[in-house]
Write a protein that holds these residues in place. Sequence first.
Motif, PDB file in Angstrom:
ATOM      1  N   GLU A   1       2.725 -10.838  -7.940  1.00 33.91           N
ATOM      2  CA  GLU A   1       3.554  -9.019  -7.316  1.00 33.91           C
ATOM      3  C   GLU A   1       2.055  -8.837  -6.461  1.00 33.91           C
ATOM      4  OE1 GLU A   1       5.792  -7.087  -7.198  1.00 33.91           O
ATOM      5  OE2 GLU A   1       4.885  -5.290  -6.529  1.00 33.91           O
ATOM      6  N   GLN A   2       1.134  -8.957  -6.869  1.00 34.41           N
ATOM      7  CA  GLN A   2      -0.547  -8.678  -5.732  1.00 34.41           C
ATOM      8  C   GLN A   2       0.227  -9.534  -4.365  1.00 34.41           C
ATOM      9  OE1 GLN A   2      -4.297  -8.582  -7.613  1.00 34.41           O
ATOM     10  NE2 GLN A   2      -3.443  -8.403  -8.911  1.00 34.41           N
ATOM     11  N   ALA A   3       0.474 -10.665  -4.781  1.00 33.92           N
ATOM     12  CA  ALA A   3       1.015 -11.786  -3.371  1.00 33.92           C
ATOM     13  C   ALA A   3       1.861 -11.427  -2.850  1.00 33.92           C
ATOM     14  CB  ALA A   3       0.873 -12.903  -4.106  1.00 33.92           C
ATOM     15  N   ARG A   4       3.266 -10.781  -3.389  1.00 35.62           N
ATOM     16  CA  ARG A   4       3.977 -10.256  -2.664  1.00 35.62           C
ATOM     17  C   ARG A   4       3.674  -9.158  -2.406  1.00 35.62           C
ATOM     18  NH1 ARG A   4       7.979  -6.557  -3.196  1.00 35.62           N
ATOM     19  NH2 ARG A   4       7.092  -5.601  -4.185  1.00 35.62           N
ATOM     20  N   ARG A   5       3.012  -8.192  -2.669  1.00 35.55           N
ATOM     21  CA  ARG A   5       3.038  -6.796  -1.763  1.00 35.55           C
ATOM     22  C   ARG A   5       1.988  -7.311  -0.394  1.00 35.55           C
ATOM     23  NH1 ARG A   5       2.055  -2.062  -5.410  1.00 35.55           N
ATOM     24  NH2 ARG A   5       3.866  -2.371  -7.401  1.00 35.55           N
ATOM     25  N   LEU A   6       1.041  -8.143  -0.509  1.00 36.19           N
ATOM     26  CA  LEU A   6       0.483  -8.729   0.318  1.00 36.19           C
ATOM     27  C   LEU A   6       0.641  -9.225   1.536  1.00 36.19           C
ATOM     28  CD1 LEU A   6      -2.233  -9.498   1.785  1.00 36.19           C
ATOM     29  CD2 LEU A   6      -2.287 -11.458   0.150  1.00 36.19           C
ATOM     30  N   GLY A   7       2.005 -10.401   1.068  1.00 36.84           N
ATOM     31  CA  GLY A   7       2.516 -11.264   1.652  1.00 36.84           C
ATOM     32  C   GLY A   7       3.797  -9.721   2.711  1.00 36.84           C
TER      33      GLY A   7
END
Lengths: 281, 143
Positions: free
Chosen positions: B124-130
């Motif tokens: 989820e952290q990666a998705r938001r960063l993307g």
Amino acid sequence: MERKYCPSCGMDVDLERSLEGSYVMTSCALCGLGLGVKFASADDVRRMQRGEADAPAPRGGLARVGVVQKAQAIQPAVERPTPPDPRSASVELPGTAAAGASVEQSLERALDSAELPGASAEEMLERAARSGEMGGPVAQMERVYLVEDSAFLRQVTRDLLTDKGLAREIVECADGVEMVEAFARAAAAGQKPDLVILDVRMPELDGQQAAFALRAIETGLGVKRTPILFFSSMLCDEHFKGVLRTLGNARYIRKAEEGDVEKLGQRVVSVLERLVGARPS
Amino acid sequence: MATARILLAEEAGLAPFAPTLLGDAADAPKVVPVQDGARCLTAFTKLVKARQPPLLVVLDDPLPRVTGRGTATAMRAIERGLGLKPTPVLFYTAEAADESLKALLSKLGRAVHLQRPADEPPAEQARRLGVAVGRLLAQLRGK
């Protein structure tokens, strides 16, 4: 491996030995402080001349033995063209634009290296010149970066280096940021310094981070490593000892260890002899 | 055509998501994960030498060896030394931006901060960063 307490580093350290005339000098492998001296036996001389650097000493002695090499004498004073100021030199990056694939390979090589190689035992340089035992060959550094946030200490250190004729040019930087900027410009122009003297505690970018940034620039631009001398009032603890090993070609002097400037100067000269082969002129 | 790259310096477990962070389109910038600030500076300098500077540098803070703040500061110094334009920086940190970080962002220029939802799973952290990086790149292209 024999270890001994080093008052400069404030802890037990590995020892290095060097043959100086008829004596075996024992010194701290980390900061170079002399910790003992004894007459060299015939066996000592044979072993050290054979360069048995990692062989254990026969009498339960030392693991790392440096073979003494005399410093190369530099040419008599000749007029050299004044080098351009590295802070104002025009920048042309070494190398040309690389194709995508080679950039990838280059990046991978740089990023895959889990650790920078640690500092190997520097080749020992004879210290007898300073004590007058031999006619002193002179090696003077061309350019030294002096990075210290205290103007007073910058002046003291600069005077020390110039009075002893250790460096032709001293570039002063008030913090790590100034040094990184000047170093990047100089490295790209092929004018990097012979030595960087770094305070540890500095605002914005401390000495440790500045040193890692310096190594990153060297790796990124493909230039040789510059010797680093940390000049700090803090103790060299286990963490910092690891930092020195990771950086490679780095030494440490504790400012607070010596009360007066003259003694501190002698220590600086001693460590610089080991780190870069510089000697007072 | 040179590959556009984004450097991602973090140790929060986002590296496995780097290849798909910005989708799988052929022309999507490549996200290059690095583990600490020193490696980020090495990669940055290598890309600069190859005349392919990164589009964006994403930094966590703290990081080993050279902190995220130290990395950004050193990066700006390198850029000044080499006569380069400042590379956009995105701080993606677990902590909210304090006064010192705000001051640093202002001093760095072309730098923004986004709080990482540290209590969410790395995916989820990666998705938001993307999403954030996608928007930031769109803004940068628009200028």
